[in-house]
Scaffold this motif. Structure first.
Motif, PDB file in Angstrom:
ATOM      1  N   LEU A 175      41.438  36.312  33.181  1.00 21.80           N
ATOM      2  CA  LEU A 175      42.359  35.368  32.550  1.00 21.80           C
ATOM      3  C   LEU A 175      43.693  35.286  33.293  1.00 21.80           C
ATOM      4  O   LEU A 175      44.241  34.197  33.512  1.00 21.80           O
ATOM      5  CB  LEU A 175      42.592  35.762  31.090  1.00 21.80           C
ATOM      6  N   ILE A 176      44.238  36.440  33.693  1.00 20.67           N
ATOM      7  CA  ILE A 176      45.521  36.439  34.395  1.00 20.67           C
ATOM      8  C   ILE A 176      45.377  35.819  35.784  1.00 20.67           C
ATOM      9  O   ILE A 176      46.222  35.027  36.224  1.00 20.67           O
ATOM     10  CB  ILE A 176      46.088  37.875  34.479  1.00 20.67           C
ATOM     11  N   SER A 177      44.313  36.161  36.484  1.00 19.14           N
ATOM     12  CA  SER A 177      44.126  35.618  37.834  1.00 19.14           C
ATOM     13  C   SER A 177      43.957  34.101  37.796  1.00 19.14           C
ATOM     14  O   SER A 177      44.533  33.376  38.614  1.00 19.14           O
ATOM     15  CB  SER A 177      42.912  36.263  38.499  1.00 19.14           C
ATOM     16  N   THR A 178      43.176  33.603  36.856  1.00 23.98           N
ATOM     17  CA  THR A 178      42.988  32.147  36.779  1.00 23.98           C
ATOM     18  C   THR A 178      44.258  31.452  36.304  1.00 23.98           C
ATOM     19  O   THR A 178      44.561  30.339  36.752  1.00 23.98           O
ATOM     20  CB  THR A 178      41.811  31.800  35.842  1.00 23.98           C
ATOM     21  N   GLU A 179      45.024  32.092  35.412  1.00 25.10           N
ATOM     22  CA  GLU A 179      46.287  31.494  34.977  1.00 25.10           C
ATOM     23  C   GLU A 179      47.295  31.478  36.132  1.00 25.10           C
ATOM     24  O   GLU A 179      48.057  30.514  36.294  1.00 25.10           O
ATOM     25  CB  GLU A 179      46.863  32.252  33.783  1.00 25.10           C
ATOM     26  N   LEU A 180      47.296  32.540  36.940  1.00 24.13           N
ATOM     27  CA  LEU A 180      48.145  32.563  38.132  1.00 24.13           C
ATOM     28  C   LEU A 180      47.774  31.416  39.077  1.00 24.13           C
ATOM     29  O   LEU A 180      48.648  30.709  39.598  1.00 24.13           O
ATOM     30  CB  LEU A 180      47.984  33.903  38.864  1.00 24.13           C
ATOM     31  N   ALA A 181      46.484  31.265  39.310  1.00 27.09           N
ATOM     32  CA  ALA A 181      46.022  30.193  40.196  1.00 27.09           C
ATOM     33  C   ALA A 181      46.428  28.832  39.651  1.00 27.09           C
ATOM     34  O   ALA A 181      46.891  27.949  40.390  1.00 27.09           O
ATOM     35  CB  ALA A 181      44.509  30.273  40.361  1.00 27.09           C
ATOM     36  N   LYS A 182      46.277  28.658  38.333  1.00 29.77           N
ATOM     37  CA  LYS A 182      46.621  27.376  37.710  1.00 29.77           C
ATOM     38  C   LYS A 182      48.119  27.093  37.844  1.00 29.77           C
ATOM     39  O   LYS A 182      48.531  25.966  38.150  1.00 29.77           O
ATOM     40  CB  LYS A 182      46.207  27.393  36.243  1.00 29.77           C
ATOM     41  N   SER A 183      48.967  28.103  37.606  1.00 24.40           N
ATOM     42  CA  SER A 183      50.411  27.892  37.686  1.00 24.40           C
ATOM     43  C   SER A 183      50.859  27.611  39.118  1.00 24.40           C
ATOM     44  O   SER A 183      51.726  26.765  39.353  1.00 24.40           O
ATOM     45  CB  SER A 183      51.157  29.105  37.124  1.00 24.40           C
TER      46      SER A 183
ATOM     47  N   VAL B 104      46.316  46.627  32.545  1.00 27.00           N
ATOM     48  CA  VAL B 104      45.635  45.945  33.642  1.00 27.00           C
ATOM     49  C   VAL B 104      46.606  45.399  34.673  1.00 27.00           C
ATOM     50  O   VAL B 104      46.234  45.165  35.828  1.00 27.00           O
ATOM     51  CB  VAL B 104      44.744  44.814  33.095  1.00 27.00           C
ATOM     52  N   SER B 105      47.873  45.190  34.298  1.00 25.60           N
ATOM     53  CA  SER B 105      48.812  44.578  35.224  1.00 25.60           C
ATOM     54  C   SER B 105      49.004  45.428  36.477  1.00 25.60           C
ATOM     55  O   SER B 105      49.052  44.913  37.599  1.00 25.60           O
ATOM     56  CB  SER B 105      50.162  44.338  34.537  1.00 25.60           C
ATOM     57  N   GLY B 106      49.105  46.743  36.288  1.00 24.54           N
ATOM     58  CA  GLY B 106      49.255  47.621  37.452  1.00 24.54           C
ATOM     59  C   GLY B 106      48.019  47.605  38.334  1.00 24.54           C
ATOM     60  O   GLY B 106      48.119  47.686  39.570  1.00 24.54           O
ATOM     61  N   ARG B 107      46.848  47.477  37.723  1.00 22.03           N
ATOM     62  CA  ARG B 107      45.604  47.479  38.496  1.00 22.03           C
ATOM     63  C   ARG B 107      45.464  46.191  39.311  1.00 22.03           C
ATOM     64  O   ARG B 107      44.882  46.202  40.395  1.00 22.03           O
ATOM     65  CB  ARG B 107      44.417  47.652  37.559  1.00 22.03           C
ATOM     66  N   ILE B 108      45.976  45.084  38.790  1.00 20.39           N
ATOM     67  CA  ILE B 108      45.928  43.829  39.547  1.00 20.39           C
ATOM     68  C   ILE B 108      46.740  43.964  40.828  1.00 20.39           C
ATOM     69  O   ILE B 108      46.301  43.572  41.920  1.00 20.39           O
ATOM     70  CB  ILE B 108      46.427  42.652  38.687  1.00 20.39           C
ATOM     71  N   ALA B 109      47.952  44.514  40.706  1.00 21.00           N
ATOM     72  CA  ALA B 109      48.782  44.715  41.900  1.00 21.00           C
ATOM     73  C   ALA B 109      48.098  45.655  42.883  1.00 21.00           C
ATOM     74  O   ALA B 109      48.129  45.438  44.100  1.00 21.00           O
ATOM     75  CB  ALA B 109      50.148  45.264  41.489  1.00 21.00           C
ATOM     76  N   SER B 110      47.445  46.712  42.372  1.00 17.51           N
ATOM     77  CA  SER B 110      46.735  47.657  43.252  1.00 17.51           C
ATOM     78  C   SER B 110      45.573  46.978  43.959  1.00 17.51           C
ATOM     79  O   SER B 110      45.306  47.250  45.142  1.00 17.51           O
ATOM     80  CB  SER B 110      46.228  48.852  42.438  1.00 17.51           C
ATOM     81  N   ASP B 111      44.871  46.084  43.244  1.00 21.05           N
ATOM     82  CA  ASP B 111      43.754  45.361  43.861  1.00 21.05           C
ATOM     83  C   ASP B 111      44.228  44.545  45.054  1.00 21.05           C
ATOM     84  O   ASP B 111      43.567  44.485  46.096  1.00 21.05           O
ATOM     85  CB  ASP B 111      43.093  44.435  42.824  1.00 21.05           C
ATOM     86  N   PHE B 112      45.370  43.891  44.894  1.00 19.62           N
ATOM     87  CA  PHE B 112      45.909  43.120  46.014  1.00 19.62           C
ATOM     88  C   PHE B 112      46.253  44.025  47.194  1.00 19.62           C
ATOM     89  O   PHE B 112      45.973  43.707  48.349  1.00 19.62           O
ATOM     90  CB  PHE B 112      47.156  42.346  45.579  1.00 19.62           C
ATOM     91  N   ARG B 113      46.871  45.177  46.892  1.00 21.11           N
ATOM     92  CA  ARG B 113      47.290  46.072  47.968  1.00 21.11           C
ATOM     93  C   ARG B 113      46.098  46.670  48.704  1.00 21.11           C
ATOM     94  O   ARG B 113      46.169  46.954  49.901  1.00 21.11           O
ATOM     95  CB  ARG B 113      48.189  47.181  47.414  1.00 21.11           C
ATOM     96  N   ARG B 114      44.983  46.871  48.014  1.00 22.09           N
ATOM     97  CA  ARG B 114      43.800  47.458  48.652  1.00 22.09           C
ATOM     98  C   ARG B 114      43.037  46.449  49.499  1.00 22.09           C
ATOM     99  O   ARG B 114      42.258  46.822  50.368  1.00 22.09           O
ATOM    100  CB  ARG B 114      42.860  48.032  47.579  1.00 22.09           C
TER     101      ARG B 114
END
Length: 805
Positions: free
Chosen positions: A403-411, A530-540
């Motif tokens: 949901l957050i990733s798709t909302e980010l993409a939409k914005s 989950v917010s911290g894990r999203i940032a970690s996913d990008f960094r990895r």
């Protein structure tokens, strides 16, 4: 020449119609006025409503019998109000159900009416009151002369029940091409009469949504829509009346109303009505001549603009007079925050200010998640399936990531498309736009729609098999292989940003205390985790090496938070910012800042109280009296002073006098009670009847009094639960020591106040608790004050508002 009067009344019950017609005949024979009832009109092949409208426009005095709240009468009353007619109201108070319905309706309870059951008393009252002899009218009395129409708006009067059609229309209205103002029963059971008059007047178009005849209390629920529709019709506003089927339309607006059997049909009817209007509204409302300089006012008072007491209705202006608090400053710096507060404490204003300030830094990207009318039950059902705890946690994390990733993409996609063509797009922006367009069904629908679709896909997740199989099934059903590919294109566009902020509001609109709160807690705190894990996913990811801060700022009602925090695994680590206004000086700054932003030449807040208010009210300094009258939240303070200002203007006063504040206080008291009804949200059945039991009671009520009120109202819930709930709402406060009462404005103090109340009860001869009714509700419920008590807020306020000599 005698003044002309027109009478609107219901045809049933026949005995009441006969009474009204007899009174009409008697008054007509006096030749003091000319008078007609609607039954004497013979349109001769024309719609009867056309003849009724002609009579209303031609009359000086419009008389309406509100017995039974007939929709035709209410529609005609709204039309007459819009045409600035003197109105005179009748009600047969001897008819029990009619009187109860009128009191429950509340919209007209602050207006005078004549209660009579026979024609003689109606005639006598008519010549005593002489409504035909004065030139006053309700519209001018309640019209806000300080109101500025800054942009085109659509007024949507929602159906009383949040049906699927109502939810979908809300999404359409809020996502529409012009700004919207929504009368939402979930926020307040009813707005004041003045609100409907002013909002209908300022709007470019009006939508009224009615319930079907199969809904509970549908007649009472639809009464407001009929009245508001009449105002809109009288003002010449484009209007759509929609009703759930089955619904037999009253005669007056049969040609104006459309019915729908499904939510999809309601959406289609709205689109068909609104599409032709939108361009006309834009051309008219945005033309150079339409918005003349509204700030040129005749008096200084008319130049005072206090704005709206509901921040959602002035989202573009609220930042101008926002008062930063410690909680707000902390939210600007921190990675994760939960703002909690009751309705009216400023959560929405803080939300809009954070959005503006954080968006002003080009190194930030701010993404707004504000779901409109979603169903929580499906999510809780999904989480309640027989999944292992590990699977449940993984499902919540996966759902939020999607949901957050798709909302980010939409914005981001929206931002890219809003750039002028001559700016051009970078390669990464072109890649993202192309990706979004190729996966539009996953990304572009409104958040609530994507959420519900995701839940429906996840309902078929298997509960057996290995952990790896179950988790793969969750990922496959949720997003297939889209999310890993989306992460790459997102990372490229976000490269160079230093902070990504997700602002989340409205998640609690679908929640109530009767749901599985442990599941609700898992869902909420899963969002923060989950917010911290999203940032970690990008960094990895090897394609993305930029570092950025990823923040989630969540806004919640404090009662929901208090109910779910006990399920949190590490309560001490939950980053909570409480919206409280226990400092009266800080609360008054909210009001004073709006005065200072008005074009009245003020040099300091001291001048506000010296120039624009009488020195005292009921022998107390005005600032002191106002702060003691309202619940400690900005919405209430703004409502009271804004209505006081309107009364002062309509009475041609040069400042806000004592009588203006006292008149506004009655309306405020009703407004505060309506807010309680909305906050109840069905938790206590017959809650409205319970509150009515407090009418004419003493300010201090004993535990036995409270039990008696609960029994008389027919409330089935446990008395202890009802008492606790009334305390949670701050309707009553508990006695913590002799004649010292405390109100629960902060849920964190619940245990402390309960312990103090128990000890205080032990010291009473009866051994029972005592309660005090909050002063905010005194005027409307006609509470008898206790002379032995000090004011509820006795701290001295610093500014002396004596006028200069």
């Amino acid at each position: 020449m005698p003044q002309h009067c027109f009478v609107a009344y219901p045809s049933v019950p026949a005995a009441r119609a006969e009474t009204i017609e007899s009174a009409i005949s008697t008054i007509a024979m006096t030749d003091v006025v000319t008078i007609k009832g609607w039954k004497t009109l013979f349109p001769g092949g024309r719609p009867i409503i056309s003849r009724i409208f002609e009579e209303i426009r031609a009359c000086h005095c419009f008389i309406a019998d509100l017995t039974g709240l007939n929709p035709n009468v209410l529609f005609e009353l709204g039309y007459a109000v819009a045409h600035r007619k003197r109105v005179w109201l009748l009600l047969d108070t001897a008819m029990e159900k009619a009187k109860l319905d009128f009191d429950r309706f509340q919209l007209f309870t602050t207006l005078g009416y004549h209660g009579s059951s026979n024609s003689d008393s109606i005639v006598k009252a008519f010549f005593q009151d002489r409504p035909f002899a004065d030139g006053t009218n309700l519209f001018e009395d309640l019209f806000d002369k300080t109101q500025l129409v800054l942009r085109p708006t659509l007024l949507y009067v929602k159906a009383q029940t949040a049906t699927e059609a109502s939810n979908r229309l809300t999404r359409k209205v809020m996502a529409g091409q012009i700004a919207s103002v929504i009368d939402d029963p979930a926020e307040s059971a009813n707005q004041p009469l003045s609100w409907y008059i002013n909002r209908a007047s300022a709007s470019s178009a009006v939508v009224c949504h009615l319930l079907s005849s199969e809904h509970i209390n549908w007649q009472l629920a639809n009464a407001k829509q009929a009245f508001v529709a009449g105002i809109a019709q009288g003002l010449g506003k484009p209007m759509l009346m929609l009703a759930h089927e089955p619904y037999a339309s009253p005669l007056d607006y049969r040609d104006l109303l459309r019915t729908h059997d499904t939510a999809s049909t309601a959406e289609t009817l709205f689109d068909q009505w609104f599409a032709p209007l939108i361009e006309a509204i834009r051309k008219r409302d945005l033309s150079a001549d339409y918005y003349k300089d509204q700030k040129v006012a005749k008096t200084t008072l008319e130049r005072i603009n206090l704005g709206e007491w509901i921040a959602e209705n002035e989202s573009e202006e609220v930042s101008e007079y926002f008062i930063p608090t410690a909680a707000y400053t902390e939210a600007l710096r921190s990675n994760h925050s939960i703002f909690i507060g009751r309705k009216g404490t400023g959560k929405s204003a803080t939300f809009y200010k954070l959005q503006d300030e954080l968006s002003a830094d080009p190194r930030n990207h701010v993404c707004i998640i504000k779901p409109i009318a979603y169903e929580l039950e499906g999510i809780l059902h999904l989480l309640g399936q027989t999944l292992a705890n590990a699977d449940s946690g993984y499902l919540i994390e996966s759902l939020w990531k999607f949901l957050i990733s798709t909302e980010l993409a939409k914005s981001l996609y929206t931002n890219i498309n809003s750039k002028p063509v001559y700016y051009g797009r970078t390669p990464s922006e072109r890649d993202l736009a192309e990706f979004v367009e190729q996966n539009a069904s996953w990304i572009t629908p409104e958040f609530s729609v994507r959420l519900e679709a995701a839940v429906n896909r996840l309902l078929a997740v298997p509960t057996t098999g290995t952990l790896e199989v179950r988790r793969n099934s969750i990922s496959e059903r949720l997003h297939g292989d889209m999310l890993p590919r989306l992460k790459v294109v997102l990372g490229n566009v976000l490269s160079g940003k230093t902070r990504i902020i997700i602002l989340v509001d409205n998640l609690d609109k679908a929640w109530d205390q009767n749901q599985d709160l442990s599941r609700v807690s898992d869902l909420l705190f899963g969002l923060l985790n989950v917010s911290g894990r999203i940032a970690s996913d990008f960094r990895r990811d090897p394609t993305f090496r930029e570092r950025f801060a990823f923040s989630v700022i969540l806004f919640l009602r404090s009662d929901i938070f208090a109910a779910i925090i006990r399920f949190a695994h590490e309560r001490d680590k939950v980053p909570v910012q409480r919206m409280s206004w226990d400092d009266p000086e800080m609360l008054l700054r909210v009001l004073e800042e709006r005065f200072m932003k008005s074009d009245v030449g003020l040099g300091s807040p001291i001048g506000i109280w010296q120039e624009f208010f009488s020195a005292t009210i009921r022998n107390r300094p005005t600032r002191q009296y106002i702060i003691e009258t309202v619940l400690p939240r900005p919405r209430d303070l703004l409502f009271l002073v804004k209505r006081s200002l309107q009364f002062a203007l309509n009475r041609s006063h040069g400042r806000i006098e004592e009588e203006d504040v006292l008149s506004a206080e009655l309306e405020y008291s009703q407004f505060a009670l309506n807010s309680l009804l909305a906050e109840n949200a069905g938790q206590i059945v017959d809650f409205e009847k319970l509150l009515a039991q407090f009418s004419l009671s003493n300010e201090i009520v004993s535990e036995l009094d409270l039990l008696s009120y609960i029994e008389r109202a027919g409330v089935s819930e446990l008395p202890s639960k009802v008492a606790d709930f009334l305390c949670e709402l701050a309707f009553i406060g508990v006695e913590v020591e002799h004649n010292r009462f405390e109100f629960l404005y902060d849920e964190a103090k619940t245990a402390k106040l309960n312990a103090m109340a128990s000890r205080s009860a032990e010291q009473n001869p009866s051994g029972l608790r005592r309660y005090r009714i909050n002063f905010a509700y005194h005027r409307y419920l006609e509470i008898k004050p206790d002379a032995s008590l000090m004011p509820q807020k006795s701290e001295p306020l610093s500014i002396d508002n004596d006028r200069p000599s």
